[in-house]
Write an enzyme that holds these catalytic residues in place. Structure first.
Site, short mmCIF file in Angstrom:
data_model
loop_
_atom_site.label_atom_id
_atom_site.label_comp_id
_atom_site.label_asym_id
_atom_site.label_seq_id
_atom_site.Cartn_x
_atom_site.Cartn_y
_atom_site.Cartn_z
CB CYS A 1 -0.96 0.05 1.18
SG CYS A 1 -2.19 -1.23 1.17
NE ARG B 1 4.68 1.67 0.35
CZ ARG B 1 5.33 1.75 1.49
NH1 ARG B 1 6.57 2.20 1.49
NH2 ARG B 1 4.77 1.43 2.62
CD1 TRP C 1 0.71 -6.38 -2.36
CD2 TRP C 1 -0.09 -6.99 -0.36
NE1 TRP C 1 1.15 -7.66 -2.09
CE2 TRP C 1 0.67 -8.06 -0.89
CE3 TRP C 1 -0.69 -7.16 0.89
CZ2 TRP C 1 0.84 -9.26 -0.21
CZ3 TRP C 1 -0.52 -8.36 1.56
CH2 TRP C 1 0.24 -9.39 1.00
CG ASN D 1 0.43 1.09 4.49
OD1 ASN D 1 0.17 -0.12 4.59
ND2 ASN D 1 1.65 1.56 4.47
N GLY D 2 -2.30 -0.44 6.18
CA GLY D 2 -2.29 -1.12 7.47
C GLY D 2 -3.47 -2.08 7.55
CD GLU E 1 18.57 -13.69 -0.34
OE1 GLU E 1 17.67 -14.05 0.45
OE2 GLU E 1 18.46 -12.68 -1.05
CE LYS F 1 16.21 -12.06 -3.92
NZ LYS F 1 16.44 -11.79 -2.53
CD GLU G 1 12.20 -12.52 -3.79
OE1 GLU G 1 11.34 -11.93 -3.14
OE2 GLU G 1 13.41 -12.46 -3.52
CG HIS H 1 17.32 -38.31 6.39
ND1 HIS H 1 17.55 -39.52 6.98
CD2 HIS H 1 18.53 -37.71 6.29
CE1 HIS H 1 18.84 -39.66 7.25
NE2 HIS H 1 19.45 -38.58 6.83
CE LYS I 1 12.96 -3.30 -1.70
NZ LYS I 1 13.84 -4.45 -1.93
C1 F6R Z 1 13.13 -11.05 -0.66
C2 F6R Z 1 12.81 -9.91 0.16
C3 F6R Z 1 12.04 -10.16 1.41
C4 F6R Z 1 12.49 -9.20 2.51
C5 F6R Z 1 11.57 -9.33 3.73
C6 F6R Z 1 12.01 -8.42 4.84
O1 F6R Z 1 13.86 -10.67 -1.79
O2 F6R Z 1 13.13 -8.80 -0.16
O3 F6R Z 1 12.12 -11.49 1.82
O4 F6R Z 1 13.81 -9.51 2.84
O5 F6R Z 1 10.26 -9.02 3.35
O6 F6R Z 1 11.95 -7.10 4.45
P1 F6R Z 1 12.76 -6.00 5.21
O7 F6R Z 1 14.21 -6.30 5.00
O8 F6R Z 1 12.36 -4.70 4.58
O9 F6R Z 1 12.38 -6.09 6.65
#
Ligand code: F6R
Length: 588
Positions: free
Chosen positions: A2, A27, A73, A97-98, A464, A468, A471, A487, A583
């Site tokens: 949002c 975002r 969102w 937003n919230g 990680e 990547k 997503e 297992h 984001k």
């Molecule tokens: C993945 C990604 C998310 C953030 C997570 C935490 O690429 O960006 O998994 O790492 O949402 O976000 P922050 O770091 O903003 O607390």
């Protein structure tokens, strides 16, 4: 997650608002809307889908100087025009937003008062709540002060009231909201990129501060209707301006910025030989690292470093679990919160709980002045610059480096590790440019499932890498400790599977290679990211340098980011704004 933009000023509002709203696209959203005042009436336009869809219905020359807008969102109710914001009830039009947690109870009460709801949202209930209180107070500041006692959950609101259509009201609790101060124009928004076209001066309201925004003045009130003064801050336009700089995607631009980020961190946080006095973590007996997603995976690498050098027991927790589980607090424990945005709702909640339990907190944060940065006892900024691609890259790397610096402070290896870190900028450039990622990615582009396999630190990295890939390319992917596969999960492996193997840790590399032979025997295709050059155990190999077991994990992340990027590009995915993602995750 949002985005809010409200503008009041000397210029035509729609174009000012839309510039801001587009700057918040990063975002993540699934619908957008706007409300503006014209001829003493509020006009509202809301459309599901991209902002460009909303734009088709807008007249940029409309004679209006005030409006509020929103990218949504979806949380309560599907992504439909009717559920998009703004929402209007009585004299109140607002964007939010919230999440209003008690919206169901409030809705039933308001329905008895005669309110009729058109949408499935909690936000429309918030609009009616404020309207209902305003009917009694005839005073918006008082109405907002009272509403904030009624509404439970998190919120940032920008609000228009039919009785005073030269004013935007704002209030926040645990969701981000900033006020930008221009000349004969003012703006209220979720984040700095949305205000750069109006001003570089801004104010951050605290939770429950009430903002009254007009063309020539902005006033702030506390909950007792007492006017309060706020500190005015400035940001640098260079840092906050959003541009792809000629790259196809923000993600690729941000990967390319990683060498600069490393140089910046070395110059800011070391004197070339020693780590500067950041925070002395040595005095703690236990460390809890609390974060979400990639930030938690950076925390896993931090655990490896801190345990190795400092010999302190470290646990890493996802913030969404940490905030509700049993934890062990106290003076001998440090809670480290890691967050790029500094606004992640679960991480913010975890921070508050740790503080309530008299436990020291340290935040490792990218966005300056964000909620977590403001509330933690101590903050170290990752200084990665603004990150726009939803999938984090440079901020993750910066988090890992900060954790390494904290871990090596005061050890014999301090100087040599800083020397090794100085190798990174060139290695990063080399790994971005020296491999044919398009060719390698073709091996996986048609796979439905990918396992990332590694042991020890290579497994932490795999988590990680796997996130990547999934997503941004929508390929189902999971990270496994290579030794654990047999297992149970190896039953899934067949020729339709792809495996990405991370093999840099010499202590266990041979064992991982044996596990890889097992998956190859079952038909899986393997891409290895490895510093083992003389053994052939994969269909494609990305050969990285072998510096040492401290630096190797850091460099390996670059090929993983590039692989994910290239697979997603070959698949034609919306790399910077993957579906369903936001984001900044400002709700639970
Ligand atoms: C993945 C990604 C998310 C953030 C997570 C935490 O690429 O960006 O998994 O790492 O949402 O976000 P922050 O770091 O903003 O607390």
């Amino acid at each position: 997650m949002c985005g809010i933009v409200g503008y009041v000023g000397k210029e035509r509002a729609i174009s000012k608002i839309m510039i801001g709203l587009k700057a918040l696209e990063y975002r993540g959203y699934d619908s957008a809307g706007i409300a503006y005042a014209k001829n003493k009436k509020v006009k509202m336009i809301k459309k599901k889908g991209q902002i460009s869809n909303l734009e088709k219905h807008l007249n940029y020359d409309e004679n209006t100087n005030i409006g509020i807008s929103h990218t949504r969102w979806a949380t309560h109710g599907k992504a439909l025009d009717v559920n998009s914001h703004p929402h209007h009830q009585g004299k109140i039009t607002l964007v939010h937003n919230g999440i209003i947690e008690n919206y169901d109870v409030l809705k039933k009460k308001l329905e008895k008062e005669g309110y009729v709801f058109k949408s499935d949202t909690d936000t429309e209930v918030a609009a009616a709540t404020i309207d209902s209180i305003y009917k009694e107070t005839h005073d918006m500041v008082e109405a907002l002060a009272k509403a904030s006692k009624t509404l439970k959950g998190s919120y940032a609101f920008a609000i228009l009231n039919d009785d005073c259509l030269d004013t935007i009201y704002g209030i926040r609790k645990d969701s981000p909201l900033i006020v930008g101060l221009g000349e004969s124009e003012n703006i209220i928004a979720s984040d700095i990129p949305a205000i750069t076209h109006v001003t570089t001066s801004y104010v951050i309201p605290n939770n429950y501060d009430i903002v009254v925004l007009q063309k020539d003045k902005v006033k702030y009130y506390d909950q007792n209707k007492k006017e309060i003064t706020k500190e005015i801050k400035n940001f640098s336009l260079k840092e906050e301006t959003i541009s792809k700089n000629g790259f196809d995607h923000f993600m690729l631009k941000e990967i390319n910025e990683e060498s600069e980020v490393v140089k910046r961190l070395i110059s800011l946080y070391t004197d070339g030989e020693k780590v500067k006095d950041l925070v002395d973590i040595s005095k703690y007996k236990y460390i809890d690292i609390v974060a979400c997603g990639s930030a938690a995976f950076a925390g896993q690498i931090g655990k490896y470093y801190i345990e190795k050098f400092k010999n302190i027991r470290v646990n890493v927790y996802f913030a969404s679990e940490y905030r509700y589980q049993k934890n062990f607090y106290g003076k001998d424990t440090l809670v480290i919160l890691i967050s790029q945005s500094g606004e992640t709702a679960d991480t913010l909640a975890a921070l508050k709980i740790a503080k309530e339990n008299a436990t020291d907190t340290l935040a490792i944060i990218n966005r300056k002045d964000s909620s977590i940065a403001r509330e933690a006892d101590k903050v170290i900024y990752t200084e990665a610059g603004i990150e726009i691609a939803v999938a984090t890259t440079k901020a993750y790397l910066a988090q890992v480096i900060i954790l390494l610096l904290l871990a090596i402070k005061g050890f014999d290896e301090e100087k040599s590790t800083i020397e090794d870190l100085k190798l990174l900028p060139n290695l990063i450039t080399k790994y971005i440019n020296n491999f044919d990622y398009t060719k390698i990615s073709k091996l996986f582009v048609n796979k439905d499932h990918v396992f990332y396999l590694g042991r020890g630190i290579d497994y932490y990295l795999s988590m990680e890498g796997s996130l990547k890939l999934k997503e941004i390319s929508y390929i189902h992917s999971e990270a496994f400790q290579a030794g654990e596969l047999k297992h149970g999960s190896i039953s899934l492996i067949d020729r339709n599977f792809g495996v990405i193997a991370v093999v840099t840790d010499k202590n266990v590399g041979g064992k991982t290679i044996s596990n890889l032979k097992e998956v190859a025997a079952r038909g899986a295709k393997i891409i290895a990211i490895t510093n083992i050059h003389d053994d052939n155990f994969s269909d494609e190999k990305i050969e990285v340098d072998d510096i040492n077991d401290v630096i190797n994990p850091i460099i390996t992340i670059i090929p993983m980011q590039m692989l994910a990027y290239n697979v997603a590009k070959l698949k034609g995915c919306d790399i910077d704004k993957p579906r369903n993602l936001a984001k900044s995750v400002t709700v639970e």
